[in-house]
Design a protein around this motif. Structure first.
Motif, PDB file in Angstrom:
ATOM      1  N   GLU A 200       0.812  -1.211   0.000  1.00  0.00           N
ATOM      2  CA  GLU A 200       0.000   0.000   0.000  1.00  0.00           C
ATOM      3  C   GLU A 200       0.844   1.258   0.000  1.00  0.00           C
ATOM      4  N   ASN A 201       2.093   1.162   0.422  1.00  0.00           N
ATOM      5  CA  ASN A 201       2.937   2.347   0.579  1.00  0.00           C
ATOM      6  C   ASN A 201       3.797   2.633  -0.635  1.00  0.00           C
ATOM      7  N   LEU A 202       3.679   1.832  -1.677  1.00  0.00           N
ATOM      8  CA  LEU A 202       4.530   2.032  -2.837  1.00  0.00           C
ATOM      9  C   LEU A 202       3.694   1.937  -4.101  1.00  0.00           C
ATOM     10  N   LEU A 203       3.915   2.890  -5.002  1.00  0.00           N
ATOM     11  CA  LEU A 203       3.274   2.873  -6.315  1.00  0.00           C
ATOM     12  C   LEU A 203       4.332   2.545  -7.354  1.00  0.00           C
ATOM     13  N   LEU A 204       3.965   1.682  -8.287  1.00  0.00           N
ATOM     14  CA  LEU A 204       4.858   1.335  -9.387  1.00  0.00           C
ATOM     15  C   LEU A 204       4.444   2.067 -10.656  1.00  0.00           C
ATOM     16  N   ARG A 205       5.438   2.447 -11.440  1.00  0.00           N
ATOM     17  CA  ARG A 205       5.192   2.947 -12.788  1.00  0.00           C
ATOM     18  C   ARG A 205       5.560   1.840 -13.765  1.00  0.00           C
ATOM     19  N   LEU A 206       4.630   1.522 -14.657  1.00  0.00           N
ATOM     20  CA  LEU A 206       4.847   0.475 -15.647  1.00  0.00           C
ATOM     21  C   LEU A 206       4.839   1.083 -17.041  1.00  0.00           C
ATOM     22  N   ARG A 207       5.750   0.645 -17.871  1.00  0.00           N
ATOM     23  CA  ARG A 207       5.725   0.981 -19.297  1.00  0.00           C
ATOM     24  C   ARG A 207       5.725  -0.320 -20.074  1.00  0.00           C
ATOM     25  N   ASP A 208       4.762  -0.484 -20.937  1.00  0.00           N
ATOM     26  CA  ASP A 208       4.585  -1.764 -21.642  1.00  0.00           C
ATOM     27  C   ASP A 208       4.470  -2.903 -20.639  1.00  0.00           C
ATOM     28  N   HIS A 209       3.826  -2.611 -19.509  1.00  0.00           N
ATOM     29  CA  HIS A 209       3.551  -3.596 -18.447  1.00  0.00           C
ATOM     30  C   HIS A 209       4.802  -4.008 -17.672  1.00  0.00           C
ATOM     31  N   VAL A 210       5.907  -3.297 -17.842  1.00  0.00           N
ATOM     32  CA  VAL A 210       7.159  -3.606 -17.149  1.00  0.00           C
ATOM     33  C   VAL A 210       7.481  -2.462 -16.180  1.00  0.00           C
ATOM     34  N   PRO A 211       7.868  -2.754 -14.919  1.00  0.00           N
ATOM     35  CA  PRO A 211       8.208  -1.683 -13.967  1.00  0.00           C
ATOM     36  C   PRO A 211       9.401  -0.858 -14.434  1.00  0.00           C
ATOM     37  N   VAL A 212       9.243   0.473 -14.340  1.00  0.00           N
ATOM     38  CA  VAL A 212      10.336   1.373 -14.706  1.00  0.00           C
ATOM     39  C   VAL A 212      10.653   2.370 -13.598  1.00  0.00           C
ATOM     40  N   GLY A 213       9.856   2.384 -12.549  1.00  0.00           N
ATOM     41  CA  GLY A 213      10.098   3.318 -11.458  1.00  0.00           C
ATOM     42  C   GLY A 213       9.085   3.127 -10.349  1.00  0.00           C
ATOM     43  N   ALA A 214       9.274   3.876  -9.264  1.00  0.00           N
ATOM     44  CA  ALA A 214       8.390   3.718  -8.102  1.00  0.00           C
ATOM     45  C   ALA A 214       8.287   5.033  -7.350  1.00  0.00           C
ATOM     46  N   PHE A 215       7.119   5.223  -6.726  1.00  0.00           N
ATOM     47  CA  PHE A 215       6.894   6.314  -5.789  1.00  0.00           C
ATOM     48  C   PHE A 215       6.723   5.727  -4.398  1.00  0.00           C
ATOM     49  N   MET A 216       7.527   6.192  -3.448  1.00  0.00           N
ATOM     50  CA  MET A 216       7.369   5.804  -2.054  1.00  0.00           C
ATOM     51  C   MET A 216       6.499   6.846  -1.368  1.00  0.00           C
TER      52      MET A 216
END
Length: 793
Positions: free
Chosen positions: A643-659
């Motif tokens: 719940e404390n972390l958001l993932l950024r996906l490009r073409d369904h692959v993780p490329v970054g995160a927001f804490m």
């Protein structure tokens, strides 16, 4: 116009309908329409004028084709309400008159008609609120209004009557809010005339019947089996249970007092059990019995160590979790195929599990069924936060270094909303500059603030300003809201005095005073670090916190939950910082399986252009490597669960995160120099506890579930996944020889690490699992776990 089955509205034809009109409005039951004794010509003139008025309309309502009610809608700006500060653009006035019965009253008819008229009003997308002004003596219609979600604002003088100005927002009229409205209706019944109470109560019971359509034997059996399977697995993981082999391939058995549970399960690394819910067979005193999570806990109470006086609270949280499980099975069956390309909030509301490790994870004690439907994140319903004006001298507003009070409120409240708030204060003889604006959960206002803090409201230290104009979506943490109307605006986290998963979900004004400064410091560290930037790792700052402290609980009483009921904070939205073409998702989605057992993680990997191992490396680079770096470079630890972390996906692959959730759940565990106002986050932890920031919070809290899903679905064997985990840590060490001493001290690849247990915390104290000021001392350990990322002999 058809508004609901069997009910229609059409423009009034004065000549055609004159006989009906005259009979209805002059009937003794229609006294509050103020046309007693009016002649036919009087009625004709009145309604001919309404029909001719471009700002006022009259409607004839039919039920199954028969004339049954009269409705009026009007623009308040062209009515006796014009000029009132509470009335503005987007408001629509309404009157409704149900025809006097020509026989026994029809149970539930008035409610059905009222529903139809409200639906007719909100059919116009420009209408944001419905306004009514019943006579103050008309208890019957006032109860009906409250039941429909209207908020009574104040008494006003109108021609011929003292009225109660009342408003109902579109959000409060949403279909998922009906149970909350009906609960209010039930509470209003005692105020009604005795002769009407019986028939209205019968109609209410008929309405409530459909509200529990998820509580069926079949759905509850599925919810029970799911929760019993989770309990068996997680309690075995925490070594509170010891399953023994049973007859049959993969079969195990657990003895629980008079009951015995046999089931099929697979064991994965980190002593992770995946129990097949359908395989569970229970016997009690030798006879077959249905699996029951509450009875399992009660039978195991001596073993679990739950105090007798707290057992009922835990059983209630289990019951609430079961109810939510049944509701989701009935109403929230979203296939993962629909989530692969879904938007952030669609994914957020589709999550069904809650915390992956806690058994009682949807407690929410204090919510009614209507509250659940209105405010639970899985229902996906919009919520309009209420706002208070809190006397400035009794309220603390803390801001980040680059935010001013004016910028905060200008960014969060539209000018017309600010003007409405100021007008409301002026109408009470109060100066807007003497107050700060504080957002509150609608439930909190109704159930706590207007009652428990009634003296503060009466003194005008707190002034209820009504609902804001923006629709918000509750997040998985339940008291945090995403702005659905304007996604670029901040999240709002509110105090919410319900009991959920070991805590009353309040917010402490004193504790939060330093929150913006802490967030500023953490964000500055992250922004200045090249490694973190290369990994796409960012933080969402909590850049403003507000809390009211003028109540009696702050003046006289010692520390308590009552000091945490009137506070909020604002957190940056990730939307402006998410590049076009990227998908934003809660990391909890990686652990999600739909009602058919399909995993969203597996679906994303299959939809991506890379193989599973490459996908796992990308995910761990965005998630694990930044956390390892923060630990080694700064002794900085987060609480990085799903719940404390958001993932950024490009073409369904993780490329970054927001804490996110920085202020309450970040710690510095070394001697790094800190600004004075940030010193609170420094913790003194034993060396073997420091590494648990990765071992417990990441390996055991998240990755053991990810690894099991990949292995269970045949996507990536567990051994390969944990080898990638090990490689991620080793590659970071190789890239940062300057951090070798820290890497050696933390020794994340040690053969074993201490086994910190979450359910044991909740079972020990269902009311407050840990002391937030000294979390390390609250931990409960159960030996050690073999480190799956270590090189095994």
């Amino acid at each position: 116009m058809r508004t609901s089955p069997g009910i229609t509205l059409e423009p009034l034809d004065v000549e055609r309908d004159l006989d009906l009109l005259h009979a209805w409005v002059t009937h003794p039951r229609s006294a509050y329409w103020m046309m007693q004794g009016a002649g036919r010509d009087d009625v004709r003139a009145e309604y001919a004028g309404i029909v001719a008025d471009p700002h006022h309309d009259a409607w004839l309502g039919r039920v199954d084709g028969r004339p049954a009610f009269l409705a009026e809608t009007y623009d308040p700006a062209h009515s006796p309400l014009a000029g009132l500060p509470e009335v503005g653009e987007g408001d629509l006035g309404m009157h409704v008159l149900v025809a006097p019965p020509d026989g026994p009253p029809v149970s539930g008819l008035t409610t059905a008609v009222f529903d139809a008229v409200m639906a007719h009003c909100f059919a116009d997308p420009a209408v944001q609120r419905v306004v009514v002004e019943p006579d103050i003596r008309n208890d019957g219609i006032r109860a009906k209004n409250v039941a429909a979600g209207f908020v009574e604002l104040r008494e006003i003088e109108l021609p011929g009557k003292t009225a109660v100005l009342s408003v109902c927002t579109r959000a409060d009229w949403s279909s998922s809010s009906r149970e909350r409205q009906r609960a209010a209706y039930r509470d209003a019944l005692p105020r009604l005339d005795t002769s009407r109470r019986s028939s209205l109560a019968t109609g209410l019971l008929d309405e409530l019947h459909s509200s529990t359509d998820h509580l069926t034997p079949e759905l509850m059996d599925r919810a029970q089996r799911h929760l019993v399977a989770k309990a068996l697995g997680e309690l075995a993981h925490e070594r509170l249970l010891t399953p023994t082999p049973a007859t049959g391939a993969g079969r195990w058995r657990v003895e629980a007092g008079p009951s015995s549970y046999a089931f099929t399960a697979r064991r994965h690394r980190l002593e992770h059990w995946v129990v097949d819910p359908a395989s569970i067979e229970r016997t009690r005193d030798g006879a077959p019995a249905a699996p029951d999570a509450q009875e399992l806990v009660a039978e195991l109470a001596p073993t679990l160590g739950i105090p007798d006086q707290l057992l009922p609270t835990y059983l209630e949280e289990l019951a609430s979790t079961l109810a939510a499980g049944a509701w989701k099975l009935h109403h929230r069956r979203v296939p993962v195929a629909e989530l692969v390309d879904a938007g952030y909030q669609e994914i957020e509301s589709a999550m069904t599990e809650g915390h992956p490790a806690f058994v009682a994870n949807n407690g929410r004690i204090g919510f009614s069924l209507g509250d659940y439907r209105a405010y639970a994140p899985e229902t996906g319903q919009p919520v309009r936060l209420h706002w208070l004006a809190a006397r400035r001298s009794l309220t603390r507003l803390s801001l980040s270094a680059d935010t001013t009070e004016a910028e905060l409120y200008d960014g969060e409240l539209a000018p017309d909303v600010r003007a409405r708030f100021a007008s409301r204060l002026a109408a009470l003889g109060l100066a807007a500059q003497d107050y700060l604006y504080l957002p509150v959960h609608p439930w909190q206002w109704q159930h706590k603030l207007a009652i428990t803090f009634a003296p503060d409201v009466a003194r005008r230290d707190l002034v209820h300003l009504g609902a804001g104009d923006d629709d918000h979506r509750p997040q998985q943490s339940i008291r945090t809201f995403f702005n659905a109307s304007r996604p670029e605006r901040h999240y709002v986290k509110t105090a919410l005095a319900i009991q959920n998963m070991g805590f009353v979900r309040g917010l402490s004004p004193a504790y939060m005073a330093a929150t913006p400064a802490i967030n500023d410091w953490v964000a500055s560290v992250v922004r200045a670090d090249r490694e973190l930037q290369d990994c796409g790792f960012e933080v969402l700052r909590e850049l403003a916190a507000i809390g009211y402290t003028g109540d009696a609980f702050h003046r006289a009483a010692g520390p308590s939950a009552y000091r945490k009921m009137i506070a909020a904070l604002w957190r940056e939205s990730p939307v402006p910082r998410t590049p076009d073409g990227e998908q934003l998702t809660t990391m909890a989605a990686l652990l999600h399986r739909d009602a058919d057992g399909d995993a969203l993680l597996t679906a994303w990997i299959k939809a991506s252009p890379v193989d599973a191992a490459t996908w796992a490396r990308a995910y761990l680079r965005a998630y694990l490597r930044p956390l390892v770096h923060c630990l080694h470079a700064y002794d900085l630890a987060f609480m990085p669960h799903g719940e404390n972390l958001l993932l950024r996906l490009r073409d369904h692959v993780p490329v970054g995160a927001f804490m996110k959730d920085i202020g309450e759940e970040v710690a510095v565990m070394g001697e790094l120099p800190l600004p004075t106002e940030v010193e609170r986050i420094r913790g003194d932890f034993p060396d073997d506890v420091k590494a648990l920031a990765i071992h417990t919070d990441v390996f055991d809290g998240v990755l053991r579930f990810v690894a099991a899903i990949l292995d269970e679905d045949g996507v990536l064997p567990a051994g390969e996944f944990w080898a990638i985990v090990r490689a991620t840590i080793e590659e970071h060490a190789a890239d940062h020889p300057e951090l070798a001493a820290a890497a050696t001290a933390y020794d994340l690849l040690r053969p074993e690490f201490r086994h910190s247990c979450l359910n044991r915390l909740q079972l020990r104290n269902t009311l407050q699992m840990v002391d937030l000021t000294d979390q390390a001392e609250s931990l409960i350990f159960a030996g050690t776990l073999v480190n799956p990322a270590a090189v095994q002999p």
